[in-house]
Write a protein that holds these residues in place. Structure first.
Motif, PDB file in Angstrom:
ATOM      1  N   ILE A 101      53.682  67.609  25.823  1.00 36.08           N
ATOM      2  CA  ILE A 101      54.401  66.733  26.737  1.00 36.08           C
ATOM      3  C   ILE A 101      54.713  65.398  26.042  1.00 36.08           C
ATOM      4  O   ILE A 101      53.969  64.988  25.160  1.00 36.08           O
ATOM      5  CB  ILE A 101      53.512  66.550  27.996  1.00 36.08           C
ATOM      6  CG1 ILE A 101      54.254  65.937  29.140  1.00 36.08           C
ATOM      7  CG2 ILE A 101      52.256  65.772  27.699  1.00 36.08           C
ATOM      8  CD1 ILE A 101      55.083  66.919  29.869  1.00 36.08           C
ATOM      9  N   ASN A 130      59.719  67.509  27.764  1.00 39.51           N
ATOM     10  CA  ASN A 130      59.231  67.126  29.089  1.00 39.51           C
ATOM     11  C   ASN A 130      58.590  68.303  29.821  1.00 39.51           C
ATOM     12  O   ASN A 130      58.569  69.430  29.329  1.00 39.51           O
ATOM     13  CB  ASN A 130      60.330  66.442  29.912  1.00 39.51           C
ATOM     14  CG  ASN A 130      61.389  67.406  30.406  1.00 39.51           C
ATOM     15  OD1 ASN A 130      61.228  68.625  30.362  1.00 39.51           O
ATOM     16  ND2 ASN A 130      62.484  66.868  30.872  1.00 39.51           N
ATOM     17  N   HIS A 131      58.093  68.002  31.012  1.00 41.21           N
ATOM     18  CA  HIS A 131      57.288  68.971  31.754  1.00 41.21           C
ATOM     19  C   HIS A 131      58.033  70.286  31.984  1.00 41.21           C
ATOM     20  O   HIS A 131      57.518  71.370  31.695  1.00 41.21           O
ATOM     21  CB  HIS A 131      56.893  68.323  33.087  1.00 41.21           C
ATOM     22  CG  HIS A 131      56.039  69.186  33.936  1.00 41.21           C
ATOM     23  ND1 HIS A 131      54.749  69.519  33.584  1.00 41.21           N
ATOM     24  CD2 HIS A 131      56.296  69.827  35.094  1.00 41.21           C
ATOM     25  CE1 HIS A 131      54.244  70.315  34.500  1.00 41.21           C
ATOM     26  NE2 HIS A 131      55.158  70.516  35.425  1.00 41.21           N
ATOM     27  N   PRO A 148      50.525  70.306  28.524  1.00 41.30           N
ATOM     28  CA  PRO A 148      51.222  69.633  29.625  1.00 41.30           C
ATOM     29  C   PRO A 148      50.254  68.696  30.361  1.00 41.30           C
ATOM     30  O   PRO A 148      49.066  68.695  30.082  1.00 41.30           O
ATOM     31  CB  PRO A 148      51.622  70.794  30.534  1.00 41.30           C
ATOM     32  CG  PRO A 148      50.552  71.813  30.328  1.00 41.30           C
ATOM     33  CD  PRO A 148      49.961  71.591  28.946  1.00 41.30           C
ATOM     34  N   SER A 149      50.794  67.932  31.315  1.00 43.39           N
ATOM     35  CA  SER A 149      49.948  67.036  32.114  1.00 43.39           C
ATOM     36  C   SER A 149      49.536  67.672  33.417  1.00 43.39           C
ATOM     37  O   SER A 149      48.823  67.059  34.192  1.00 43.39           O
ATOM     38  CB  SER A 149      50.712  65.772  32.478  1.00 43.39           C
ATOM     39  OG  SER A 149      50.607  64.834  31.494  1.00 43.39           O
ATOM     40  N   GLN A 150      50.064  68.854  33.650  1.00 45.71           N
ATOM     41  CA  GLN A 150      49.793  69.480  34.935  1.00 45.71           C
ATOM     42  C   GLN A 150      49.651  70.964  34.647  1.00 45.71           C
ATOM     43  O   GLN A 150      50.487  71.519  33.927  1.00 45.71           O
ATOM     44  CB  GLN A 150      51.037  69.346  35.794  1.00 45.71           C
ATOM     45  CG  GLN A 150      50.862  68.671  37.100  1.00 45.71           C
ATOM     46  CD  GLN A 150      52.258  68.513  37.693  1.00 45.71           C
ATOM     47  OE1 GLN A 150      53.083  67.761  37.177  1.00 45.71           O
ATOM     48  NE2 GLN A 150      52.524  69.238  38.743  1.00 45.71           N
ATOM     49  N   GLY A 201      57.688  65.150  34.306  1.00 47.30           N
ATOM     50  CA  GLY A 201      56.481  65.162  35.137  1.00 47.30           C
ATOM     51  C   GLY A 201      56.153  63.764  35.620  1.00 47.30           C
ATOM     52  O   GLY A 201      55.676  63.580  36.750  1.00 47.30           O
ATOM     53  N   TRP A 270      45.879  65.582  30.630  1.00 45.24           N
ATOM     54  CA  TRP A 270      46.474  66.590  29.748  1.00 45.24           C
ATOM     55  C   TRP A 270      45.585  67.825  29.747  1.00 45.24           C
ATOM     56  O   TRP A 270      44.356  67.709  29.848  1.00 45.24           O
ATOM     57  CB  TRP A 270      46.548  66.066  28.315  1.00 45.24           C
ATOM     58  CG  TRP A 270      47.559  64.985  28.125  1.00 45.24           C
ATOM     59  CD1 TRP A 270      48.799  64.932  28.673  1.00 45.24           C
ATOM     60  CD2 TRP A 270      47.429  63.812  27.336  1.00 45.24           C
ATOM     61  NE1 TRP A 270      49.449  63.795  28.257  1.00 45.24           N
ATOM     62  CE2 TRP A 270      48.628  63.102  27.437  1.00 45.24           C
ATOM     63  CE3 TRP A 270      46.406  63.307  26.532  1.00 45.24           C
ATOM     64  CZ2 TRP A 270      48.841  61.907  26.770  1.00 45.24           C
ATOM     65  CZ3 TRP A 270      46.616  62.112  25.878  1.00 45.24           C
ATOM     66  CH2 TRP A 270      47.818  61.424  25.990  1.00 45.24           C
TER      67      TRP A 270
END
Ligand code: PGA
Length: 305
Positions: A101, A130-131, A148-150, A201, A270
């Motif tokens: 990300i 990006n996400h 990713p952050s999610q 995100g 992350w």
């Protein structure tokens, strides 16, 4: 398919990826007629057309797409086999494909230095995106590991929490809000704001918080890069929300300050993710273990945590 050679599959994969015989020939250091003959023979062996030509570009037919998926499986298995053999010989060697990300680009390259020094036989390719685009790559199984952050909701994955990624409100040092010690979130109403692009995100997280708190900001500019947003904030175009890691190098000593706004930071994390059912290569497993152990130590030492 018995007459099909490995070389033909290689030529096919490059032609499919480049969408042209000429460009495939350039990449493979062959002549254009050689590529074209190889593809004719392959098409004959398959018994169905593999490409269709629209204008100057080649597109895959359904049979072509199936063959491409098969080639990618074969090449991936072979490369895993090579890595396993190197491992048996006591060497860690091969390619590591990562996609991370945008915010993790402030951290992951720092970790790659000591990792590559420890394992000089490992070559790394790093995609920063990006996400939404990470999720697409994950769905298409393009890389070894994803950060990713999610954690993705509708893809079956192994997901390991890695590091905190707090989202903070940034303003220029001269912004009127920069003088305030505590800012109720309502003060963001009507503020000129610089927003990330759709598919980001960060943007999703900000929009959710503002929507939940019934806050209407004024989006003055939309930008697809955290670095460009920092410049726009410093240039006085408005405030924005970015990961605190985006200030990794300059901290708050430069022209940007973090505002103490109610409801912030938005806590995100992350994760290290890979699809369920994917067998990690020796090299990917080595990096995965490194991130969880030495990697965290390196970050603490470089004061990035
Ligand atoms: P984004 O994600 O680049 O998609 O905004 C950043 C993050 O969630 O850390």
């Amino acid at each position: 398919m018995k007459q099909v050679t490995f070389h033909q599959l290689k030529v096919f994969e490059v032609t499919a990826r480049r969408g042209s015989f000429t460009r495939a020939a350039e990449e493979l250091f062959l002549t254009q007629p050689t590529v074209s003959i190889q593809m004719k023979q392959l098409t004959k062996a398959v018994g169905l057309p593999l490409f269709e030509q629209v204008g100057k570009r080649l597109f895959l037919t359904q049979a072509g797409q199936e063959l491409l998926n098969t080639c990618q499986d074969i090449f991936e298995r072979l490369s895993q086999f090579e890595m396993t053999i190197s491992d048996l010989q006591g060497l860690k060697r091969g390619q590591l494909k990562l996609s991370v990300i945008t915010t993790a680009k402030y951290v992951i390259p720092r970790l790659l230095g000591p990792f590559c020094e420890q394992y000089p036989g490992i070559d790394v390719s790093l995609i920063v995106t990006n996400h939404e685009s990470i999720l697409e790559r994950l769905r298409d199984n393009l890389d070894d590991l994803y950060i990713p952050s999610q954690s993705p909701d509708n893809i079956d994955v192994h997901c390991h929490s890695f590091l905190d990624n707090p989202l903070v409100v940034l303003a220029s040092r001269n912004h009127p809000l920069a003088r305030e010690k505590f800012i109720p979130i309502e003060r963001l109403n009507g503020q000129a704001f610089i927003m990330r692009e759709p598919g980001s995100g960060t943007r999703q997280a900000v929009e959710k918080l503002l929507h939940d708190r019934d806050i209407a900001i004024r989006v003055r500019l939309e930008l697809g890069s955290n670095e460009a947003i920092k410049q726009a904030v410093a240039g006085g175009l408005g405030i924005s929300v970015l990961s605190r890691h985006c200030l990794a190098l300059e901290g708050e000593t430069g022209q940007l300050v973090i505002l103490n706004v109610e409801g912030f930071p938005i806590e995100r994390h992350w994760h290290i993710v890979y699809p369920k059912g994917k067998q990690l290569s020796v090299v990917a497993r080595t990096f995965f273990d490194y991130l969880q152990t030495d990697g965290k130590r390196v970050l603490a030492e470089t004061a990035l945590l």
